[in-house]
Structure formats: C-alpha cells, structure tokens
Design an enzyme around this catalytic site. Structure first.
Site, PDB file in Angstrom:
ATOM      1  N   HIS A  97      -0.618 121.861   3.653  1.00  9.21           N
ATOM      2  CA  HIS A  97       0.496 121.196   4.348  1.00  9.21           C
ATOM      3  C   HIS A  97       1.355 120.421   3.357  1.00  9.21           C
ATOM      4  O   HIS A  97       0.935 120.127   2.234  1.00  9.21           O
ATOM      5  CB  HIS A  97      -0.028 120.227   5.418  1.00  9.21           C
ATOM      6  CG  HIS A  97      -0.733 119.047   4.823  1.00  9.21           C
ATOM      7  ND1 HIS A  97      -1.975 119.134   4.242  1.00  9.21           N
ATOM      8  CD2 HIS A  97      -0.343 117.756   4.680  1.00  9.21           C
ATOM      9  CE1 HIS A  97      -2.338 117.954   3.782  1.00  9.21           C
ATOM     10  NE2 HIS A  97      -1.353 117.099   4.023  1.00  9.21           N
ATOM     11  N   ASP A  99       3.409 116.709   3.538  1.00  7.95           N
ATOM     12  CA  ASP A  99       3.240 115.532   4.394  1.00  7.95           C
ATOM     13  C   ASP A  99       4.390 115.352   5.389  1.00  7.95           C
ATOM     14  O   ASP A  99       5.575 115.318   5.002  1.00  7.95           O
ATOM     15  CB  ASP A  99       3.130 114.253   3.539  1.00  7.95           C
ATOM     16  CG  ASP A  99       1.792 114.190   2.789  1.00  7.95           C
ATOM     17  OD1 ASP A  99       0.818 114.781   3.269  1.00  7.95           O
ATOM     18  OD2 ASP A  99       1.763 113.532   1.731  1.00  7.95           O
ATOM     19  N   HIS A 246      -0.337 120.535  -0.283  1.00  8.01           N
ATOM     20  CA  HIS A 246      -1.669 120.166  -0.766  1.00  8.01           C
ATOM     21  C   HIS A 246      -2.707 120.411   0.317  1.00  8.01           C
ATOM     22  O   HIS A 246      -2.377 120.586   1.493  1.00  8.01           O
ATOM     23  CB  HIS A 246      -1.707 118.722  -1.273  1.00  8.01           C
ATOM     24  CG  HIS A 246      -1.223 117.693  -0.311  1.00  8.01           C
ATOM     25  ND1 HIS A 246       0.111 117.511  -0.003  1.00  8.01           N
ATOM     26  CD2 HIS A 246      -1.892 116.788   0.443  1.00  8.01           C
ATOM     27  CE1 HIS A 246       0.239 116.550   0.873  1.00  8.01           C
ATOM     28  NE2 HIS A 246      -0.959 116.085   1.182  1.00  8.01           N
ATOM     29  N   ARG A 261      -3.104 105.869   1.042  1.00  9.72           N
ATOM     30  CA  ARG A 261      -1.863 106.577   0.684  1.00  9.72           C
ATOM     31  C   ARG A 261      -0.642 105.742   1.042  1.00  9.72           C
ATOM     32  O   ARG A 261      -0.591 105.154   2.132  1.00  9.72           O
ATOM     33  CB  ARG A 261      -1.796 107.914   1.422  1.00  9.72           C
ATOM     34  CG  ARG A 261      -0.724 108.835   0.862  1.00  9.72           C
ATOM     35  CD  ARG A 261      -0.702 110.153   1.603  1.00  9.72           C
ATOM     36  NE  ARG A 261       0.195 110.108   2.737  1.00  9.72           N
ATOM     37  CZ  ARG A 261       0.237 111.004   3.717  1.00  9.72           C
ATOM     38  NH1 ARG A 261      -0.596 112.028   3.700  1.00  9.72           N
ATOM     39  NH2 ARG A 261       1.093 110.898   4.706  1.00  9.72           N
TER      40      ARG A 261
HETATM   41  C1  SIN Z   1      -3.243 113.896   2.460  1.00 10.49           C
HETATM   42  O1  SIN Z   1      -2.412 113.107   2.044  1.00 10.49           O
HETATM   43  O2  SIN Z   1      -2.943 114.876   3.113  1.00 10.49           O
HETATM   44  C2  SIN Z   1      -4.698 113.674   2.086  1.00 10.49           C
HETATM   45  C3  SIN Z   1      -4.922 114.173   0.724  1.00 10.49           C
HETATM   46  C4  SIN Z   1      -6.321 113.907   0.273  1.00 10.49           C
HETATM   47  O3  SIN Z   1      -7.065 113.198   0.946  1.00 10.49           O
HETATM   48  O4  SIN Z   1      -6.686 114.406  -0.781  1.00 10.49           O
END
Ligand code: SIN
Length: 279
Positions: A97, A99, A246, A261
C-alpha cells in the site's frame, strides 16, 4: 553524512546525523535531496522523543492526522502508533500500500521510528519503487493507463481489513490518476495500490478488477522493485509516499513489534502524468 545504498535505485542508509539535534537548512536540504534520489532513507541509531520525531517531520510540511485516529485529548493526533502483539487481530500495513491514499492530499512523507523489534527477528518492511513499476510496463499499457482515474476508498482497509467503526460520514474516498506525476522530480509513477484502490473509473466492474489485479500482481511479483529494511530499536525510516509502496511483514507471531509514525500532508493533490510532460 555517510550514505550507503540498499539497492541501486531505492533505499539508502544515512549515517552521521543526529535527528534529535536542531537541523540547519543546509542539512535539511541535503536530506531532502537524498529523499529525491533514493525515495526511502534509513537513519540507524537515533534517540528521539516524540517531540524530536514531530519536529523533524514538520521540516517537510504540515503534520497529518490519520483518519482512524480518535481525536482524544490524551492522544497525540500526529503520532500514529504501529503496535502488534500476540493479541493483535491484524498488523498495520501488512499488504502492499501507499499511506492513506483515500485522502484528497495523501501524505507526501511518512517517518516511522521503531521502538521495539520482535525478539525472534523478522518484522521487516519491504518498499517498492513506483517509478520503476511504471517504467517496466509495456508502451501500449502505459498509453492505456494514461488519463485513467481510480477510486481510493478508506473503508477498504479500515473497515474491510481492520474492522474499525467508521467516523460519522464514513472514511474518506478520493479519486486520483492511475499514472501520477511526482510534483518535485516530474517523473511518472504508477499510482494504484491494493490497500486503498477499489476501482478504475470508466471501466466495467469486470475490466476494472482485472486491470487492478494485473497491476497489483506486477508490484507483488517483481522483486527488483523492492528494498528491504530490517529494523533495530532507535531506527527511523522515512519514505516518499508519492513514489513508493510498502508492506510490513508480519512473520513474528506471537512476538511484538512497536513503532510510531509521523506523516506529512502533501502540498497538492496527485496530478496526472501525460506523455507531453516528457521534454
Ligand atoms: C505502515 O506505515 O504502513 C506500517 C509500516 C511498518 O510497520 O513497517
């Protein structure tokens, strides 16, 4: 600053900078230039408070509040906790995905600061290069995708996968070009993702599903698009959310992993790429 690439085209580790310290404009400009070159930057061995983390994020622009965030006075709206334990029903981001593309202006940068890694190892994050994903498509397919628009629906992950209760009025739904232009590099990117993109406008349901599945499969099944980040506590990774996808790998059950985050709102909506933009 010492820079070590993770792959020839995406991802670099940056050593020799303390992100907790006040940062000069010159140093920030160097980091920004590295982000333009590598799309994903990994800063090992940091010791950041939440304030340091947000201050660094805010160098890129206004901080984002996640649509799933319940606005409560005891919760910081700019810190998204990414926590997985043996009791978790899901782990955030466990699928390819970009973000929050359900937002009109999805985050341009996300910065994840890792606090706890699984004691059994694992818990890596894979990143994929959406410039290269576009480049690797055939010319007829590139032509076909140009000018198409897709719907990005927050209900898909947040209700469908995470089973959360939507806020009043529902989660955001936005339309974005299937091939977008990166506003700073001017390069085309493939801009659909299996997390949020529900359909392509103007196609029949069957055509839309088949085309999206083919594009998602292209991303999932092309290892050369990717770089892999293996985390350690105190590592901060930032990614340019406009040209990457990612996938957080949940391979560590029943162990735990915890990070925080911060994301930064884009300055503009994604805009469509057209061949005439190549000079
Ligand atoms: C995310 O921001 O989608 C999570 C990424 C992660 O936990 O590595």
């Amino acid at each position: 600053m010492r820079v070590e690439s993770l792959t020839p085209h995406i991802g670099a580790k940056v050593w020799g900078i303390n992100l907790a310290e006040p940062m000069t404009d010159e140093t920030f400009a160097k980091i920004h230039a590295l982000m333009m070159d590598w799309s994903v930057l990994v800063f090992p061995d940091q010791d950041l408070s939440q304030e340091d983390h947000k201050r660094f994020g805010a160098r890129f622009g206004a901080l984002h509040t996640h649509p799933m965030h319940q606005i409560r006075s005891d919760i910081d709206p700019h810190i998204l906790k990414v926590k997985t334990t043996k009791d978790s029903a899901y782990t955030a981001g466990d699928g390819w995905h970009t973000d929050v593309t359900c937002d009109e202006k999805p985050p341009k940068v996300s910065l994840l600061y890792m606090k706890e890694v699984p004691e059994c190892g694992g818990g890596d994050t894979l990143y994929a290069d959406m410039y290269l994903a576009y480049e690797l498509l055939s010319e007829p397919m590139k032509q076909f995708l140009q000018g198409l628009e897709a719907v990005h629906d927050g209900g898909l992950p947040y209700v469908g996968a995470y089973k959360s209760t939507p806020p009043e009025g529902g989660y955001p739904v936005s339309t974005h070009p299937v091939v977008a232009v990166h506003p700073e590099t001017g390069r085309p990117v493939l801009y659909v993702n299996s997390g949020f993109t529900s359909r392509i406008k103007g196609l029949s349901a069957f055509e839309s599903r088949a085309l999206l599945d083919m594009l998602f499969r292209h991303i999932e099944s092309t290892p050369r698009l990717t770089a892999r980040v293996s985390w350690a506590p105190g590592m901060l990774t930032l990614w340019d959310n406009r040209c990457t996808q990612h996938h957080a790998v949940w391979d560590y059950y029943p162990h735990s992993r915890y990070g925080e985050r911060v994301s930064v709102i884009a300055d503009e909506r994604p805009s469509a790429f057209s061949q005439t933009q190549i000079h």
